[in-house]
Scaffold this motif. Sequence first.
Motif, PDB file in Angstrom:
ATOM      1  N   LYS A  74       0.826  -1.395  -0.033  1.00  0.00           N
ATOM      2  CA  LYS A  74      -0.468   0.006   0.222  1.00  0.00           C
ATOM      3  C   LYS A  74       0.600   1.489  -0.068  1.00  0.00           C
ATOM      4  CE  LYS A  74      -3.663  -2.468   1.931  1.00  0.00           C
ATOM      5  NZ  LYS A  74      -4.726  -2.095   3.389  1.00  0.00           N
TER       6      LYS A  74
ATOM      7  N   ARG B 153      -0.499   0.540 -10.669  1.00  0.00           N
ATOM      8  CA  ARG B 153      -0.260   2.064 -10.207  1.00  0.00           C
ATOM      9  C   ARG B 153       0.913   2.454 -10.483  1.00  0.00           C
ATOM     10  NH1 ARG B 153      -2.329   6.205  -6.237  1.00  0.00           N
ATOM     11  NH2 ARG B 153      -2.438   4.089  -4.879  1.00  0.00           N
TER      12      ARG B 153
ATOM     13  N   ASN C  96       3.072   2.013  -7.404  1.00  0.00           N
ATOM     14  CA  ASN C  96       2.406   1.101  -5.398  1.00  0.00           C
ATOM     15  C   ASN C  96       1.133   0.548  -5.968  1.00  0.00           C
ATOM     16  OD1 ASN C  96       0.735   1.621  -3.327  1.00  0.00           O
ATOM     17  ND2 ASN C  96       0.844   3.688  -2.886  1.00  0.00           N
TER      18      ASN C  96
ATOM     19  N   SER D 163      -1.169  -0.205  -4.301  1.00  0.00           N
ATOM     20  CA  SER D 163      -2.850  -0.580  -4.232  1.00  0.00           C
ATOM     21  C   SER D 163      -3.331   0.323  -5.252  1.00  0.00           C
ATOM     22  CB  SER D 163      -2.475   0.067  -2.906  1.00  0.00           C
ATOM     23  OG  SER D 163      -4.715   0.519  -2.327  1.00  0.00           O
ATOM     24  N   PRO D 164      -4.279  -0.325  -5.311  1.00  0.00           N
ATOM     25  CA  PRO D 164      -5.819   0.885  -7.084  1.00  0.00           C
ATOM     26  C   PRO D 164      -5.246   2.866  -6.167  1.00  0.00           C
ATOM     27  CG  PRO D 164      -6.277  -1.378  -5.941  1.00  0.00           C
ATOM     28  CD  PRO D 164      -5.722  -1.250  -5.655  1.00  0.00           C
ATOM     29  N   GLU D 165      -5.487   2.455  -4.955  1.00  0.00           N
ATOM     30  CA  GLU D 165      -6.285   3.470  -3.929  1.00  0.00           C
ATOM     31  C   GLU D 165      -5.766   4.276  -2.824  1.00  0.00           C
ATOM     32  OE1 GLU D 165      -9.186   1.759  -1.665  1.00  0.00           O
ATOM     33  OE2 GLU D 165     -10.742   1.424  -3.336  1.00  0.00           O
ATOM     34  N   GLY D 166      -5.774   4.697  -2.499  1.00  0.00           N
ATOM     35  CA  GLY D 166      -4.315   5.984  -1.287  1.00  0.00           C
ATOM     36  C   GLY D 166      -3.995   6.865  -1.985  1.00  0.00           C
ATOM     37  N   GLU D 167      -2.987   7.332  -1.351  1.00  0.00           N
ATOM     38  CA  GLU D 167      -2.428   8.684  -1.274  1.00  0.00           C
ATOM     39  C   GLU D 167      -1.745   8.907  -2.820  1.00  0.00           C
ATOM     40  OE1 GLU D 167       0.479   9.400   1.442  1.00  0.00           O
ATOM     41  OE2 GLU D 167       1.381   8.082   1.142  1.00  0.00           O
ATOM     42  N   SER D 168      -1.764  10.252  -3.837  1.00  0.00           N
ATOM     43  CA  SER D 168      -1.068  10.468  -4.985  1.00  0.00           C
ATOM     44  C   SER D 168       0.869  10.639  -4.479  1.00  0.00           C
ATOM     45  CB  SER D 168      -1.386  11.652  -5.609  1.00  0.00           C
ATOM     46  OG  SER D 168      -0.960  12.554  -4.425  1.00  0.00           O
TER      47      SER D 168
END
Length: 354
Positions: free
Chosen positions: A7, A107, A118, A120-125
């Motif tokens: 992540k 990502r 990254n 995880s496909p989500e989370g902070e840029s």
Amino acid sequence: MEHLWKKTWLMVGVESELARDGSYFLFEQLGLSVIVRRDKDGGIGAFYNTCRHRASALLREPTGRVARFICPYHSWGYSLSGDLVSVPEAHDFACLNKADFGLSPVRCDVWRGLIFINLSPEGESLADFMAPVVGPMTGFPFENLVVKDHYFIEMDCNWKLAYHNFIEGYHTTTVHPQSLAPHLQPQTLTVALLDHGHARITVARRDNSSIYSSAAAIADEISPVFKELSNVLSTFPNCYAALDPGGFAFQNFWPAGDKKSVLEIRLVGWESSPSDEAYWNVMRTSFQAILAEDLRLFPGMQHGVEKGALSHVLMGFKERALYWMEEEIDRRIGVKNVPEPLRVAQVLSGQVDR
């Protein structure tokens, strides 16, 4: 693995490694195989190195250049953008919709010429993740870096034991009395804690001295602060770089089990010259000699940890960066998810340099 490595933004390369369209390299750490490539439009992206048909690895060479990705098992073909474009004997796959079987993306983004992924496909840029570093690193032209050498060293210790060693300067005069210490003024060392677990360590050079030869090419646009001070950038969770106008090493510390790890090294400099290759061959030898002074200590440290001889560790001011990193690991896991006896007390957040 679940809360940290899967992540968090991970630095995996330098943009100069993908000089042309179709250029790629494989990221093969953490039990993964990920293709990082440059497409025909110049963009950089990443995919899992897995054919969507029967899970064969698409690429086996660690670096190269291709026009498209062709599976070595059944020759399914994918564009540089990851789209499935060709299937031999497609009439046997009556239900196949090619648009549904593109390569699985990872990502991927670039910060000032440095490539990150990254899982995880989500989370902070990536921009948000690296924002705390922007100010302290102003005046250093990361975008112009060229990789001169790239290799790996296997280590008989946990990755954190090795990484801890590099993000503190307390050991310099003891472990490197002839190699590093003569170039530095250790008493000037300061540690700036940055958000997201990053840190900057600075120490004054002795007479603008450096382990890198004065024969090295130096980028004109480097700010004087990077010539007068040795600036170490510690990028969470595992990237260390002691920046130098004459070139330096990106060092990434990857877990390979609880008692094994891999040190990935990229020696980087600036534009090439006729003597460039010979220079960096010499610098690799010199760099290896300094590394050896550290590496010889790690198996003994691992042994000491395994035998449980220490109930706890007491850290001093010059070791703040590694404690800050450990705090961030717990924050990424979720402090409440860490059993109380194993938690790292969250004590440094009020000392962050913003």
